[in-house]
Design a protein around this motif. Structure first.
Motif, PDB file in Angstrom:
ATOM      1  N   LEU A   1      -1.527  15.941   3.884  1.00  0.00           N
ATOM      2  CA  LEU A   1      -2.281  16.501   2.862  1.00  0.00           C
ATOM      3  C   LEU A   1      -2.578  18.027   2.890  1.00  0.00           C
ATOM      4  O   LEU A   1      -2.252  18.890   2.200  1.00  0.00           O
ATOM      5  CB  LEU A   1      -3.323  15.666   2.349  1.00  0.00           C
ATOM      6  CG  LEU A   1      -4.358  16.173   1.139  1.00  0.00           C
ATOM      7  CD1 LEU A   1      -3.295  16.463  -0.105  1.00  0.00           C
ATOM      8  CD2 LEU A   1      -5.405  15.144   0.955  1.00  0.00           C
ATOM      9  N   ALA A   2      -2.955  18.185   4.182  1.00  0.00           N
ATOM     10  CA  ALA A   2      -3.616  19.621   4.462  1.00  0.00           C
ATOM     11  C   ALA A   2      -2.435  20.653   4.567  1.00  0.00           C
ATOM     12  O   ALA A   2      -2.269  21.686   4.074  1.00  0.00           O
ATOM     13  CB  ALA A   2      -4.308  19.389   5.628  1.00  0.00           C
ATOM     14  N   ALA A   3      -1.484  20.070   5.262  1.00  0.00           N
ATOM     15  CA  ALA A   3       0.203  20.707   5.399  1.00  0.00           C
ATOM     16  C   ALA A   3       0.530  20.952   3.838  1.00  0.00           C
ATOM     17  O   ALA A   3       0.961  22.394   3.722  1.00  0.00           O
ATOM     18  CB  ALA A   3       0.953  19.972   6.168  1.00  0.00           C
ATOM     19  N   SER A   4       0.490  20.056   2.922  1.00  0.00           N
ATOM     20  CA  SER A   4       1.091  20.470   1.738  1.00  0.00           C
ATOM     21  C   SER A   4       0.168  21.345   0.624  1.00  0.00           C
ATOM     22  O   SER A   4       0.611  22.087  -0.322  1.00  0.00           O
ATOM     23  CB  SER A   4       1.097  19.262   0.673  1.00  0.00           C
ATOM     24  OG  SER A   4       0.051  18.467   0.227  1.00  0.00           O
TER      25      SER A   4
ATOM     26  N   LEU B   1      -2.025  23.452   7.165  1.00  0.00           N
ATOM     27  CA  LEU B   1      -1.492  22.871   8.395  1.00  0.00           C
ATOM     28  C   LEU B   1      -2.468  22.766   9.612  1.00  0.00           C
ATOM     29  O   LEU B   1      -2.951  23.730  10.171  1.00  0.00           O
ATOM     30  CB  LEU B   1      -0.042  23.418   8.822  1.00  0.00           C
ATOM     31  CG  LEU B   1       0.670  22.647   9.829  1.00  0.00           C
ATOM     32  CD1 LEU B   1       0.984  21.423   9.342  1.00  0.00           C
ATOM     33  CD2 LEU B   1       1.813  23.627  10.330  1.00  0.00           C
ATOM     34  N   GLY B   2      -2.813  21.555   9.951  1.00  0.00           N
ATOM     35  CA  GLY B   2      -3.668  21.226  11.168  1.00  0.00           C
ATOM     36  C   GLY B   2      -5.049  21.202  10.898  1.00  0.00           C
ATOM     37  O   GLY B   2      -5.790  21.377  11.758  1.00  0.00           O
ATOM     38  N   GLN B   3      -5.603  21.577   9.372  1.00  0.00           N
ATOM     39  CA  GLN B   3      -7.005  21.720   9.037  1.00  0.00           C
ATOM     40  C   GLN B   3      -7.406  20.589   8.324  1.00  0.00           C
ATOM     41  O   GLN B   3      -7.965  20.858   6.983  1.00  0.00           O
ATOM     42  CB  GLN B   3      -7.010  23.064   8.349  1.00  0.00           C
ATOM     43  CG  GLN B   3      -6.717  24.246   9.227  1.00  0.00           C
ATOM     44  CD  GLN B   3      -6.829  25.554   8.303  1.00  0.00           C
ATOM     45  OE1 GLN B   3      -7.979  26.006   7.876  1.00  0.00           O
ATOM     46  NE2 GLN B   3      -5.849  26.384   8.045  1.00  0.00           N
ATOM     47  N   GLN B   4      -7.235  19.151   8.784  1.00  0.00           N
ATOM     48  CA  GLN B   4      -7.653  18.090   8.013  1.00  0.00           C
ATOM     49  C   GLN B   4      -9.092  18.212   7.578  1.00  0.00           C
ATOM     50  O   GLN B   4      -9.396  17.482   6.727  1.00  0.00           O
ATOM     51  CB  GLN B   4      -7.398  16.818   9.005  1.00  0.00           C
ATOM     52  CG  GLN B   4      -6.007  16.652   9.366  1.00  0.00           C
ATOM     53  CD  GLN B   4      -5.701  17.112  10.465  1.00  0.00           C
ATOM     54  OE1 GLN B   4      -5.498  18.579  10.752  1.00  0.00           O
ATOM     55  NE2 GLN B   4      -5.358  16.767  11.736  1.00  0.00           N
ATOM     56  N   ASN B   5      -9.982  18.945   8.230  1.00  0.00           N
ATOM     57  CA  ASN B   5     -11.268  18.921   8.040  1.00  0.00           C
ATOM     58  C   ASN B   5     -11.645  20.057   7.064  1.00  0.00           C
ATOM     59  O   ASN B   5     -12.711  20.570   7.136  1.00  0.00           O
ATOM     60  CB  ASN B   5     -12.096  19.092   9.324  1.00  0.00           C
ATOM     61  CG  ASN B   5     -12.068  17.432  10.047  1.00  0.00           C
ATOM     62  OD1 ASN B   5     -12.289  16.469   9.280  1.00  0.00           O
ATOM     63  ND2 ASN B   5     -12.126  17.542  11.233  1.00  0.00           N
TER      64      ASN B   5
ATOM     65  N   THR C   1       0.885  -1.193   0.085  1.00  0.00           N
ATOM     66  CA  THR C   1      -0.136  -0.079   0.013  1.00  0.00           C
ATOM     67  C   THR C   1       0.942   1.092  -0.079  1.00  0.00           C
ATOM     68  O   THR C   1       1.902   1.260   0.819  1.00  0.00           O
ATOM     69  CB  THR C   1      -0.831  -0.113   1.192  1.00  0.00           C
ATOM     70  OG1 THR C   1      -1.708  -1.232   1.371  1.00  0.00           O
ATOM     71  CG2 THR C   1      -1.895   1.071   1.140  1.00  0.00           C
ATOM     72  N   VAL C   2       0.632   2.051  -0.717  1.00  0.00           N
ATOM     73  CA  VAL C   2       1.334   3.345  -0.762  1.00  0.00           C
ATOM     74  C   VAL C   2       0.633   4.568  -0.315  1.00  0.00           C
ATOM     75  O   VAL C   2      -0.754   4.569  -0.397  1.00  0.00           O
ATOM     76  CB  VAL C   2       2.017   3.960  -2.437  1.00  0.00           C
ATOM     77  CG1 VAL C   2       2.833   2.583  -2.735  1.00  0.00           C
ATOM     78  CG2 VAL C   2       0.824   3.784  -3.180  1.00  0.00           C
ATOM     79  N   GLN C   3       1.204   5.631   0.244  1.00  0.00           N
ATOM     80  CA  GLN C   3       0.428   6.518   0.814  1.00  0.00           C
ATOM     81  C   GLN C   3       0.535   7.774  -0.148  1.00  0.00           C
ATOM     82  O   GLN C   3       1.449   8.517  -0.321  1.00  0.00           O
ATOM     83  CB  GLN C   3       1.056   6.862   2.289  1.00  0.00           C
ATOM     84  CG  GLN C   3       0.113   7.661   3.064  1.00  0.00           C
ATOM     85  CD  GLN C   3       0.533   7.408   4.683  1.00  0.00           C
ATOM     86  OE1 GLN C   3       1.390   6.486   4.899  1.00  0.00           O
ATOM     87  NE2 GLN C   3      -0.420   7.941   5.547  1.00  0.00           N
ATOM     88  N   ILE C   4      -1.033   8.284  -0.268  1.00  0.00           N
ATOM     89  CA  ILE C   4      -0.994   9.558  -1.234  1.00  0.00           C
ATOM     90  C   ILE C   4      -1.284  10.766   0.148  1.00  0.00           C
ATOM     91  O   ILE C   4      -2.603  10.539   0.849  1.00  0.00           O
ATOM     92  CB  ILE C   4      -2.492   9.266  -1.830  1.00  0.00           C
ATOM     93  CG1 ILE C   4      -1.794   8.354  -3.224  1.00  0.00           C
ATOM     94  CG2 ILE C   4      -2.720  10.677  -2.363  1.00  0.00           C
ATOM     95  CD1 ILE C   4      -2.774   8.124  -4.002  1.00  0.00           C
ATOM     96  N   GLU C   5      -0.505  11.385   0.339  1.00  0.00           N
ATOM     97  CA  GLU C   5      -0.509  12.425   1.280  1.00  0.00           C
ATOM     98  C   GLU C   5       0.209  13.736   0.931  1.00  0.00           C
ATOM     99  O   GLU C   5       0.427  14.485   1.849  1.00  0.00           O
ATOM    100  CB  GLU C   5       0.156  11.999   2.582  1.00  0.00           C
ATOM    101  CG  GLU C   5       1.430  11.458   2.533  1.00  0.00           C
ATOM    102  CD  GLU C   5       1.987  10.527   3.669  1.00  0.00           C
ATOM    103  OE1 GLU C   5       1.340  10.909   4.826  1.00  0.00           O
ATOM    104  OE2 GLU C   5       2.863   9.921   3.645  1.00  0.00           O
ATOM    105  N   SER C   6      -0.085  14.474  -0.166  1.00  0.00           N
ATOM    106  CA  SER C   6       0.564  15.467  -0.727  1.00  0.00           C
ATOM    107  C   SER C   6      -0.551  16.119  -1.719  1.00  0.00           C
ATOM    108  O   SER C   6      -1.101  15.171  -2.461  1.00  0.00           O
ATOM    109  CB  SER C   6       1.794  15.672  -1.025  1.00  0.00           C
ATOM    110  OG  SER C   6       1.902  14.840  -2.372  1.00  0.00           O
TER     111      SER C   6
END
Length: 276
Positions: free
Chosen positions: A183-186, A190-194, A152-157
């Motif tokens: 993803l939020a940071a990119s 930052l810190g706003q996942q929602n 599994t590869v992580q998509i986070e940007s």
């Protein structure tokens, strides 16, 4: 007569057979005791994290031992997509790998090569010395090692989201896992996942994965987020972490008894939930 062994089903196998989203928990405390407690919770899979937790080869091995008596799929997140690190975690018996920070199809292709033996890949051959093949007690391990490993590869940007369709098309990528925090940071959030833009990016990635027939997972430590992503088609969801559960529940328990401000029991509030 030598003992001949078989290996457990991979996370890929379990996702293929599932008729619902598989629910997972993180084990981040680097403790075999905590990992065993988490594994016995009834969850479907457990993430052992070697990226953001004080986990190394020896501690991950001890946790794999502790969890082996339970019907869960351990998913080991390696620190980064390095060929040597991947080889070491595979050899100690991690069958399900999660590789963080994969931003392109080309990077995903290199990681696929790292988990496969030649001629399809570059994984070093040490099965006679390794737990992965149970020290050559698994018949024909070298010839069918690919069947015993899921990637599994992580998509986070934001870059990975833009590249998602190409990453999903890489042969050997069995699933993708979306990390809303990075993803939020990119995205400058930052810190706003929602944040609506972050949620939209997660949902678009899940939609692309569903269209490609590739399972998509996501971190969603807030129940409403988990519900939203499962409804959108997520195949596996992480709904909490041992250390976060311990932190929040100990805070709530102390607050229950130590408020000292004259409030009744019913007035004590549980600390706010956090998403990762």
């Amino acid at each position: 007569m030598p003992v001949r062994l078989t290996l457990p089903d991979t996370l890929r196998d379990r996702l293929d057979a599932a008729d619902r989203a598989l629910i997972g928990l993180w084990a981040s405390a680097s403790s075999p005791v905590t990992a065993e407690i988490v594994a016995g919770s009834g969850c479907d899979w457990v993430l052992l994290d070697a990226e953001h937790s004080p986990n190394g080869l020896e501690s991950v091995l001890a946790q794999l031992h502790a969890m082996s008596a339970y019907p869960v799929a351990p998913l080991v997140r390696v620190p980064y997509g390095d060929t040597v690190a991947i080889k070491q975690f595979l050899d100690l018996g991690a069958q399900n790998l999660l590789v963080p920070m994969v931003d392109s199809a080309e990077q995903a292709e290199e990681i696929v090569r790292a988990v496969r033996y030649p001629p399809r890949g570059v994984r070093g051959v040490g099965s006679a010395l390794a737990r992965s093949a149970r020290w050559n007690r698994v018949d024909g391990y070298l010839g069918r090692a690919d069947e015993t490993v899921s990637l599994t590869v992580q998509i986070e940007s934001a870059a990975a989201v833009a590249e998602a369709e190409r990453i999903l098309a890489v042969d050997g990528v069995d699933a993708v896992f979306i990390g809303p925090s990075d993803l939020a940071a990119s995205m400058g959030l930052l810190g706003q996942q929602n944040h609506p833009d972050v949620v939209d990016a997660v949902l678009r990635t899940i939609e692309r994965a569903v269209a490609a027939g590739v399972p998509a997972g996501v971190n969603a430590f807030v129940p409403e987020d988990a519900d939203r992503y499962i409804a959108a088609g997520a195949s596996f969801v992480a709904v909490g972490a041992d250390v976060a559960i311990l932190a929040r529940q100990t805070e709530a328990l102390v607050a229950r008894f130590a408020a000292g401000d004259g409030r009744s029991d019913g007035d004590v509030q549980t600390p706010p939930r956090a998403s990762y």
